[in-house]
Design an enzyme around this catalytic site. Structure first.
Site, PDB file in Angstrom:
ATOM      1  N   SER A 167       0.808  -1.221   0.000  1.00 15.04           N
ATOM      2  CA  SER A 167       0.000   0.000   0.000  1.00 15.04           C
ATOM      3  C   SER A 167       0.840   1.271   0.000  1.00 15.04           C
ATOM      4  CB  SER A 167      -0.950   0.022   1.198  1.00 15.04           C
ATOM      5  OG  SER A 167      -0.280   0.401   2.371  1.00 15.04           O
ATOM      6  N   LYS A 205       1.836   4.089   7.560  1.00 18.80           N
ATOM      7  CA  LYS A 205       0.967   4.923   6.740  1.00 18.80           C
ATOM      8  C   LYS A 205       1.373   6.387   6.826  1.00 18.80           C
ATOM      9  CE  LYS A 205      -2.084   2.044   5.050  1.00 18.80           C
ATOM     10  NZ  LYS A 205      -1.177   0.895   5.275  1.00 18.80           N
TER      11      LYS A 205
END
Length: 246
Positions: A167, A205
């Site tokens: 991701s 993230k």
């Protein structure tokens, strides 16, 4: 042993002082080393101070003094003088060497140099895996040591994590990479962090602050941004670099 960038900066300052009697400005050093910000120069100067090669004199502009020069360094580290030369020294994606990427916490960066034998390094504890996708697990205890070029490490405490998932690929972080994290409990919006969600799941993230909420943002359009109340997310550290094996 100095890293290549430390050596390049030391030699640049030495040559400028020898030619003009005045150390270069931070902007001149940044341009000479092809760095994007002066913060990288500050880190290099601090590292050279700690190793006894430079001294900063207080209350004076451009107050840098060369304390000593490395013995026989010119024979072992020849600085890259152009961007194309530096790119030729970077390892091929299809090679078998490792590469180091220096990143700030915003994730900007690209492979800069290969890890060479004899290069100064420090051991950073590898404490487990981290998901660059849906959170999978909290941080574990130390499982191994990772040798990290000393130029990547500044003040503070650091640890390493193995990345699982894709991701964060658009930030240059791939499945199987080892990320180097500086311990921190706060971060700015836009920085790439290790986030602990609900005291149970850890993920890598980009942090975005949205009022009283925190968004954990992927760097891959295939993944949705996840929104949490601020009390559900704890910052565990900020990304400073990664190591990739080929």
């Amino acid at each position: 042993m100095l890293t290549r960038k430390q050596y390049e900066l030391l030699m640049f300052i030495h040559e400028r002082v020898r030619e003009s009697g005045v150390p270069p400005s931070f902007d001149e050093m940044k341009d000479a080393l092809d760095l994007k910000s002066k913060s990288g120069i500050h880190r290099l100067i601090t590292a050279l101070e700690e190793r006894g090669f430079l001294r900063r004199m207080e209350k004076r502009a451009r107050a840098l003094e060369i304390v000593k020069l490395p013995d026989n360094m010119a024979e072992t580290l020849r600085p890259a003088t152009t961007r194309s030369q530096a790119q030729r020294m970077s390892p091929s994606r299809h090679g078998r060497s490792g590469s180091v990427t220096n990143l700030d916490a915003r994730g900007a960066g690209s492979p800069r140099r290969s890890i060479s034998e004899g290069e100064g390094s420090v051991n950073v504890p590898l404490v487990g895996r981290i998901a660059a996708g849906t959170p999978i697990e909290a941080l574990q205890n130390k499982v191994a040591d990772v040798a990290v070029p000393s130029g990547m490490i500044g003040r503070g405490e650091y640890y390493a994590l193995e990345v699982t998932g894709d991701s964060m690929i658009n930030a240059g972080i791939l499945d199987g990479d080892t990320v180097i994290i500086q311990e921190a409990d706060t971060a700015n919006s836009g920085e790439i962090i290790v986030a602990l969600v609900d005291n149970n799941e850890a993920t890598l993230k980009r942090l975005r602050r949205r009022g009283d909420s925190i968004a954990l943002e992927a760097a891959n359009p295939a993944y949705e941004t996840r929104l949490f109340g601020a009390d559900r997310v704890r910052v565990q550290g900020k990304l400073v670099g990664l190591i990739r094996r080929y």
